[in-house]
Design a protein around this motif. Structure first.
Motif, mmCIF file in Angstrom:
data_model
loop_
_atom_site.group_PDB
_atom_site.id
_atom_site.type_symbol
_atom_site.label_atom_id
_atom_site.label_comp_id
_atom_site.label_asym_id
_atom_site.label_seq_id
_atom_site.Cartn_x
_atom_site.Cartn_y
_atom_site.Cartn_z
ATOM 1 N N SER A 146 0.669 8.845 4.757
ATOM 2 C CA SER A 146 0.927 7.425 5.026
ATOM 3 C C SER A 146 -0.071 6.845 6.000
ATOM 4 O O SER A 146 -0.287 5.625 6.027
ATOM 5 N N GLY B 2 -3.199 0.697 -3.120
ATOM 6 C CA GLY B 2 -2.183 1.734 -3.104
ATOM 7 C C GLY B 2 -2.235 2.613 -4.335
ATOM 8 O O GLY B 2 -2.080 3.829 -4.249
ATOM 9 N N SER C 260 1.668 6.318 -7.092
ATOM 10 C CA SER C 260 0.475 6.951 -7.641
ATOM 11 C C SER C 260 0.461 8.451 -7.374
ATOM 12 O O SER C 260 0.159 9.253 -8.272
ATOM 13 N N ARG D 142 -4.814 3.378 -6.012
ATOM 14 C CA ARG D 142 -5.998 4.236 -5.939
ATOM 15 C C ARG D 142 -5.782 5.449 -5.045
ATOM 16 O O ARG D 142 -6.585 6.385 -5.053
ATOM 17 N N SER D 143 -4.703 5.450 -4.239
ATOM 18 C CA SER D 143 -4.483 6.532 -3.294
ATOM 19 C C SER D 143 -4.173 7.837 -4.036
ATOM 20 O O SER D 143 -3.497 7.844 -5.051
ATOM 21 N N HIS D 144 -4.663 8.962 -3.480
ATOM 22 C CA HIS D 144 -4.446 10.264 -4.100
ATOM 23 C C HIS D 144 -3.879 11.294 -3.139
ATOM 24 O O HIS D 144 -3.793 12.467 -3.470
ATOM 25 N N GLY E 137 -2.740 4.880 4.264
ATOM 26 C CA GLY E 137 -2.290 3.530 3.907
ATOM 27 C C GLY E 137 -2.264 2.604 5.100
ATOM 28 O O GLY E 137 -2.652 1.433 5.009
ATOM 29 N N SER F 259 1.112 3.555 -3.318
ATOM 30 C CA SER F 259 0.447 4.848 -3.127
ATOM 31 C C SER F 259 1.426 5.987 -3.405
ATOM 32 O O SER F 259 1.042 7.023 -3.973
ATOM 33 N N ARG F 260 2.695 5.811 -3.050
ATOM 34 C CA ARG F 260 3.704 6.823 -3.365
ATOM 35 C C ARG F 260 3.897 6.935 -4.873
ATOM 36 O O ARG F 260 4.001 8.037 -5.430
ATOM 37 N N ILE G 81 0.825 -1.208 0.000
ATOM 38 C CA ILE G 81 0.000 0.000 0.000
ATOM 39 C C ILE G 81 0.857 1.254 0.000
ATOM 40 O O ILE G 81 0.626 2.197 -0.784
#
Length: 372
Positions: free
Chosen positions: A317, A309, A80, A311-313, A320, A77-78, A73
């Motif tokens: 942290s 991850g 993204s 999908r994270s915007h 996550g 996420s980073r 995640i």
């Protein structure tokens, strides 16, 4: 391995190692408390070291999948948030190329988990329980240190000032075995021996006050054998389902199934026996399948963590970590629920325990395909 694949994998791997170390430390706090307790109780350091050595592998079944989830995640996420995923797509790089090596690594951790959960953890569990038995019943007083009151034995309290081998010096015994009178026994020295479940203290230059309920006077003797009865019990640890390794469990389950097939339930007594055997078989099957479900958490958490991850915007942290907590709690809560129903064979908990794996695979495949 191409440059992009290498970059993604080593970012994932470095995050996994850090998360694994942190989670392993957190999960071993309870173990450290136990170890400190044993040290304070005077357990020899050899037993403490052995206890620590066999208990550590058991944390792998928890720390490894959770570390994979957290790293999946956080890393993706980073990617993204920094628009690296978008940049890779604009360069014609397929998403499966990006997530391929994390998935392969998760699969490798799953295979490692199969081996750990079926070979290392059961063996460690048995050794650890044996060590606990040895610590609790000991060999007489050999695992206990001088200079403190010992109240581990029923109706008896013991204190001694020094110890050399099986010899105790400046011994004081408070005997509460007779409800009508409490006695205090002292001796300059005593030799500790075992006889069955009893501990014998061969006392030298001893005094007892009072002698018994009928003689409220003090007596002296140059030598006297004082016996503490029935204090060493269950010295040999009886193996449980958790102690059996892979092939041992297969053999045990097979024997139980054959025994059930040979039972004629035409009478009430035999029907009750059959019910008892089915409950035992269900418990064994749940324990056996639990090991595989715990191992499958590794690949499941990667399949869930990577698309979540992506999908994270937000560069937060904590988001996550919150998602990791929800996913892991949901997975393990279902497993724990099935473990609580392990003997309810009519509900087939050995099959239902695979439900979180099925959900994770379906959801993971759906989320990954959505981002392709």
């Amino acid at each position: 391995m191409k440059i992009i694949e290498r970059y993604v994998f080593f970012s994932f791997l470095s995050s996994f190692i850090l998360a694994f170390l942190v989670l392993s430390f957190v999960l071993t706090i309870g173990l450290l408390v136990q170890i400190i307790g044993y040290i304070m109780d005077g357990v020899p350091m050899s037993l403490v070291g052995e206890f620590c050595l066999v208990s550590l592998p058991e944390t792998l079944q928890w720390s490894m999948p959770l570390a994979l989830l957290v790293s999946s995640i956080l890393v993706f996420s980073r990617f993204s948030v920094d628009s690296e995923i978008s940049a890779m797509r604009s360069c014609g790089i397929h998403l499966m190329t990006v997530v391929k090596w994390p998935l392969i690594f998760g699969l490798a951790c799953t295979l490692l988990g199969f081996w750990v959960n079926n070979e290392i953890v059961p063996r460690g569990h048995e050794v650890r329980r044996n060590l606990k038995t040895r610590v609790s019943v000991g060999t007489g007083l050999s695992v206990l240190e001088p200079g403190r009151v010992i109240d581990d034995f029923p109706k008896v309290k013991i204190y001694f000032g020094a110890k050399e081998g099986n010899w105790l010096y400046d011994l004081v015994v408070l005997d509460y075995s007779n409800p009508k009178v409490e006695r205090m026994i002292t001796a300059e020295k005593a030799l500790v021996t075992e006889e069955g479940s009893d501990i014998n203290l061969e006392l030298y230059r001893m005094t007892v006050d009072p002698i018994d309920e009928n003689h409220a006077t003090m007596a002296r003797a140059n030598r006297f054998v004082y016996t503490i009865k029935d204090v060493i019990k269950n010295k040999k640890y009886i193996r449980k389902d958790k102690d059996f390794r892979f092939f041992e469990m297969l053999e045990k389950i097979g024997k139980e199934k054959k025994a059930i097939a040979n039972v004629d339930d035409s009478t009430r007594v035999k029907a009750e026996a059959l019910k008892f055997m089915r409950r035992n078989l269900s418990a064994m099957s749940v324990e056996f399948n639990k090991r595989f479900v715990f191992a499958m958490a590794a690949i499941c958490f990667v399949m869930i963590g990577v698309p979540l991850g992506i999908r994270s915007h937000r560069k937060d942290s904590s988001i996550g970590m919150a998602v990791s907590l929800v996913v892991s709690l949901g997975y393990y809560l279902i497993v724990i629920l099935m473990l609580s129903m392990e003997k309810n064979y009519k509900f087939h908990p050995e099959i239902l325990i695979w439900l979180p794996v099925l959900v994770c695979f379906v959801l993971g495949i759906k989320l990954i395909r959505k981002h392709l």
